[in-house]
Design a protein around this motif. Structure first.
Motif, PDB file in Angstrom:
ATOM      1  N   MET A 155       0.832  -1.187   0.000  1.00  0.00           N
ATOM      2  CA  MET A 155       0.000   0.000   0.000  1.00  0.00           C
ATOM      3  C   MET A 155       0.881   1.258   0.000  1.00  0.00           C
ATOM      4  O   MET A 155       1.870   1.328   0.739  1.00  0.00           O
ATOM      5  N   THR A 156       0.550   2.238  -0.828  1.00  0.00           N
ATOM      6  CA  THR A 156       1.328   3.466  -0.936  1.00  0.00           C
ATOM      7  C   THR A 156       1.148   4.338   0.306  1.00  0.00           C
ATOM      8  O   THR A 156       0.026   4.558   0.765  1.00  0.00           O
ATOM      9  N   ARG A 157       2.272   4.791   0.844  1.00  0.00           N
ATOM     10  CA  ARG A 157       2.207   5.654   2.028  1.00  0.00           C
ATOM     11  C   ARG A 157       1.701   7.032   1.634  1.00  0.00           C
ATOM     12  O   ARG A 157       2.075   7.573   0.603  1.00  0.00           O
ATOM     13  N   ARG A 158       0.826   7.603   2.464  1.00  0.00           N
ATOM     14  CA  ARG A 158       0.263   8.921   2.179  1.00  0.00           C
ATOM     15  C   ARG A 158       1.339  10.002   2.235  1.00  0.00           C
ATOM     16  O   ARG A 158       2.233   9.967   3.082  1.00  0.00           O
ATOM     17  N   LYS A 159       1.243  10.967   1.341  1.00  0.00           N
ATOM     18  CA  LYS A 159       2.175  12.091   1.290  1.00  0.00           C
ATOM     19  C   LYS A 159       1.683  13.184   2.231  1.00  0.00           C
ATOM     20  O   LYS A 159       1.123  14.212   1.825  1.00  0.00           O
ATOM     21  N   ILE A 160       1.839  12.914   3.549  1.00  0.00           N
ATOM     22  CA  ILE A 160       1.359  13.847   4.568  1.00  0.00           C
ATOM     23  C   ILE A 160       2.511  14.173   5.508  1.00  0.00           C
ATOM     24  O   ILE A 160       3.175  13.267   6.018  1.00  0.00           O
ATOM     25  N   PRO A 161       2.759  15.449   5.772  1.00  0.00           N
ATOM     26  CA  PRO A 161       3.835  15.821   6.708  1.00  0.00           C
ATOM     27  C   PRO A 161       3.449  15.486   8.144  1.00  0.00           C
ATOM     28  O   PRO A 161       2.307  15.120   8.442  1.00  0.00           O
ATOM     29  N   SER A 162       4.382  15.651   9.036  1.00  0.00           N
ATOM     30  CA  SER A 162       4.154  15.406  10.457  1.00  0.00           C
ATOM     31  C   SER A 162       2.998  16.252  10.979  1.00  0.00           C
ATOM     32  O   SER A 162       2.927  17.456  10.714  1.00  0.00           O
ATOM     33  N   PHE A 163       2.082  15.609  11.729  1.00  0.00           N
ATOM     34  CA  PHE A 163       0.953  16.345  12.287  1.00  0.00           C
ATOM     35  C   PHE A 163       1.432  17.393  13.283  1.00  0.00           C
ATOM     36  O   PHE A 163       0.881  18.503  13.352  1.00  0.00           O
ATOM     37  N   THR A 164       2.477  17.064  14.044  1.00  0.00           N
ATOM     38  CA  THR A 164       3.040  18.026  14.990  1.00  0.00           C
ATOM     39  C   THR A 164       3.571  19.247  14.255  1.00  0.00           C
ATOM     40  O   THR A 164       3.361  20.396  14.672  1.00  0.00           O
ATOM     41  N   ALA A 165       4.248  19.005  13.121  1.00  0.00           N
ATOM     42  CA  ALA A 165       4.779  20.119  12.329  1.00  0.00           C
ATOM     43  C   ALA A 165       3.651  21.004  11.816  1.00  0.00           C
ATOM     44  O   ALA A 165       3.783  22.234  11.785  1.00  0.00           O
ATOM     45  N   LEU A 166       2.538  20.402  11.407  1.00  0.00           N
ATOM     46  CA  LEU A 166       1.399  21.181  10.916  1.00  0.00           C
ATOM     47  C   LEU A 166       0.801  22.037  12.027  1.00  0.00           C
ATOM     48  O   LEU A 166       0.429  23.198  11.795  1.00  0.00           O
ATOM     49  N   GLN A 167       0.691  21.476  13.220  1.00  0.00           N
ATOM     50  CA  GLN A 167       0.162  22.250  14.349  1.00  0.00           C
ATOM     51  C   GLN A 167       1.079  23.432  14.671  1.00  0.00           C
ATOM     52  O   GLN A 167       0.606  24.551  14.930  1.00  0.00           O
ATOM     53  N   ILE A 168       2.356  23.190  14.670  1.00  0.00           N
ATOM     54  CA  ILE A 168       3.315  24.260  14.963  1.00  0.00           C
ATOM     55  C   ILE A 168       3.277  25.321  13.876  1.00  0.00           C
ATOM     56  O   ILE A 168       3.277  26.529  14.158  1.00  0.00           O
ATOM     57  N   PHE A 169       3.238  24.891  12.606  1.00  0.00           N
ATOM     58  CA  PHE A 169       3.160  25.847  11.503  1.00  0.00           C
ATOM     59  C   PHE A 169       1.906  26.706  11.616  1.00  0.00           C
ATOM     60  O   PHE A 169       1.953  27.923  11.435  1.00  0.00           O
ATOM     61  N   GLU A 170       0.757  26.088  11.924  1.00  0.00           N
ATOM     62  CA  GLU A 170      -0.494  26.845  12.035  1.00  0.00           C
ATOM     63  C   GLU A 170      -0.404  27.875  13.153  1.00  0.00           C
ATOM     64  O   GLU A 170      -0.881  29.009  13.014  1.00  0.00           O
ATOM     65  N   ALA A 171       0.225  27.517  14.274  1.00  0.00           N
ATOM     66  CA  ALA A 171       0.389  28.454  15.382  1.00  0.00           C
ATOM     67  C   ALA A 171       1.316  29.610  14.981  1.00  0.00           C
ATOM     68  O   ALA A 171       1.056  30.775  15.308  1.00  0.00           O
ATOM     69  N   CYS A 172       2.386  29.296  14.245  1.00  0.00           N
ATOM     70  CA  CYS A 172       3.305  30.341  13.772  1.00  0.00           C
ATOM     71  C   CYS A 172       2.609  31.269  12.781  1.00  0.00           C
ATOM     72  O   CYS A 172       2.785  32.497  12.824  1.00  0.00           O
ATOM     73  N   ALA A 173       1.834  30.681  11.880  1.00  0.00           N
ATOM     74  CA  ALA A 173       1.144  31.476  10.859  1.00  0.00           C
ATOM     75  C   ALA A 173       0.103  32.388  11.493  1.00  0.00           C
ATOM     76  O   ALA A 173      -0.065  33.538  11.068  1.00  0.00           O
ATOM     77  N   ARG A 174      -0.579  31.883  12.494  1.00  0.00           N
ATOM     78  CA  ARG A 174      -1.623  32.670  13.141  1.00  0.00           C
ATOM     79  C   ARG A 174      -1.045  33.874  13.878  1.00  0.00           C
ATOM     80  O   ARG A 174      -1.615  34.957  13.859  1.00  0.00           O
ATOM     81  N   SER A 175       0.096  33.694  14.527  1.00  0.00           N
ATOM     82  CA  SER A 175       0.688  34.777  15.322  1.00  0.00           C
ATOM     83  C   SER A 175       1.806  35.510  14.581  1.00  0.00           C
ATOM     84  O   SER A 175       2.218  36.585  15.014  1.00  0.00           O
ATOM     85  N   GLU A 176       2.253  34.918  13.461  1.00  0.00           N
ATOM     86  CA  GLU A 176       3.415  35.429  12.725  1.00  0.00           C
ATOM     87  C   GLU A 176       4.574  35.694  13.686  1.00  0.00           C
ATOM     88  O   GLU A 176       5.251  36.719  13.627  1.00  0.00           O
ATOM     89  N   SER A 177       4.767  34.715  14.564  1.00  0.00           N
ATOM     90  CA  SER A 177       5.849  34.823  15.553  1.00  0.00           C
ATOM     91  C   SER A 177       6.234  33.427  16.011  1.00  0.00           C
ATOM     92  O   SER A 177       5.389  32.685  16.521  1.00  0.00           O
ATOM     93  N   PHE A 178       7.504  33.063  15.842  1.00  0.00           N
ATOM     94  CA  PHE A 178       7.977  31.770  16.328  1.00  0.00           C
ATOM     95  C   PHE A 178       8.007  31.758  17.856  1.00  0.00           C
ATOM     96  O   PHE A 178       7.757  30.726  18.476  1.00  0.00           O
ATOM     97  N   THR A 179       8.289  32.909  18.451  1.00  0.00           N
ATOM     98  CA  THR A 179       8.352  32.988  19.916  1.00  0.00           C
ATOM     99  C   THR A 179       6.990  32.742  20.536  1.00  0.00           C
ATOM    100  O   THR A 179       6.845  31.936  21.473  1.00  0.00           O
ATOM    101  N   ARG A 180       5.951  33.434  20.032  1.00  0.00           N
ATOM    102  CA  ARG A 180       4.595  33.241  20.590  1.00  0.00           C
ATOM    103  C   ARG A 180       4.089  31.831  20.307  1.00  0.00           C
ATOM    104  O   ARG A 180       3.398  31.231  21.141  1.00  0.00           O
TER     105      ARG A 180
END
Length: 315
Positions: A1-26
């Motif tokens: 079975m072909t593995r899904r082309k999906i990035p790490s869920f943790t990475a997606l959560q972190i990216f969404e938080a960074c995008a929302r605040s436009e701040s890596f610190t926050r």
């Protein structure tokens, strides 16, 4: 079975938080991580995707155009995952249905009957949201929709529920006394002495009604305030703003209270009907299958009641 082309869920959560605040610190504070861990996850995600998500401007990070588009999409999916998880937890695994509905049909026909479904299936939660236009189920949170029309929803499976009832003339007794000096013995020609209210999507209903009952009024019958929904139209008529044409069941509460009267039996035949639309794969879902069976039974009972002669109904 072909593995899904999906990035790490943790990475997606972190990216969404960074995008929302436009701040890596926050974002680091929100996720209870170090700033270096956040930077590493974002860098790994950018490497996985093959393009930059942020542009570094001095001490700030700013979303690139691609990053902004990806953030908008990821945010929708994360919100849906969270909502689905919380609903399932709150419903103890029994299942929840997200249903898009036509507002007036929902308030006047569906909701008064839902207590019966709840008694039969206490484990199923039915969530209703107003939506009057067609949409793709894959792009929405909805499992099914009740819509009006003459054919099934394009791209979806559909069950015919019931025909729209004939529209009858409705008016407040106060307005009848004010304009006509009476509440009974009203004839078709009397109607032109009343202000007429219209549904925006059916602006010619009154003109058709007068024509159907032998008294054409092309111009005069088009005058009057217009309302987007039947519920607005009925409330406006109940408030004495004018006479309305609407299916009788939609105004049953106002008729029972006496704030509206059916002026005469002359009606305008229903122009459409109601459908239950859903994606084909939803048909076998246990919670939806139970709701669908109940809804179809309710629709058949309504149609049978509408076809029963009044004299027979009293026996």
């Amino acid at each position: 079975m072909t593995r899904r082309k999906i990035p790490s869920f943790t990475a997606l959560q972190i990216f969404e938080a960074c995008a929302r605040s436009e701040s890596f610190t926050r974002a680091a504070d929100e996720m209870a991580l170090t700033q270096s861990a956040v930077c590493r996850q974002v860098a790994n995600l950018e490497e996985f995707l093959g393009f930059a998500l942020f542009a570094r401007v001095k001490k700030r990070v700013v979303l690139t155009e691609a990053g902004r588009e990806y953030a908008a999409r990821i945010s929708i999916h994360l919100e849906k995952i969270e909502r689905d998880t919380l609903e399932l937890m709150g419903n103890h695994g029994g299942g929840a249905l997200e249903l898009a509905v036509i507002p007036t049909f929902a308030t006047q026909w569906l909701i008064p009957r839902l207590a019966g479904f709840k008694r039969e299936h206490p484990e199923i939660q039915v969530n209703l949201s107003s939506n009057t236009g067609a949409f793709l189920f894959a792009d929405s949170r909805f499992h099914a929709a009740i819509h009006s029309g003459k054919a099934p929803w394009p791209g979806a499976q559909g069950d015919w529920l019931l025909e729209e009832d004939a529209a009858v003339p409705l008016c407040s007794p106060a307005l009848l006394r004010e304009c006509l000096g009476k509440t009974q013995g009203i004839v078709v020609e009397d109607m032109m002495r009343l202000p007429l209210l219209h549904l925006q999507s059916r602006a010619e209903d009154w003109r058709h009604w007068f024509e159907l009952h032998g008294s054409p009024h092309d111009v005069e019958a088009m005058a009057g305030a217009k309302h987007e929904l039947f519920s607005m139209l009925i409330e406006a008529a109940s408030a004495g703003l004018g006479a309305a044409l609407a299916p009788k069941y939609m105004a049953h509460r106002q008729l029972a209270l006496g704030s509206l009267l059916q002026i005469m039996p002359h009606s305008l035949p229903g122009q459409t009907g109601y459908w239950l639309a859903y994606p084909p794969e939803r048909a076998s879902h246990p919670a939806f299958s139970a709701f669908r069976a109940w809804l179809l039974t309710q629709a058949k009972m309504h149609q049978a009641a509408m076809q029963t002669p009044p004299a027979a109904a009293q026996n």
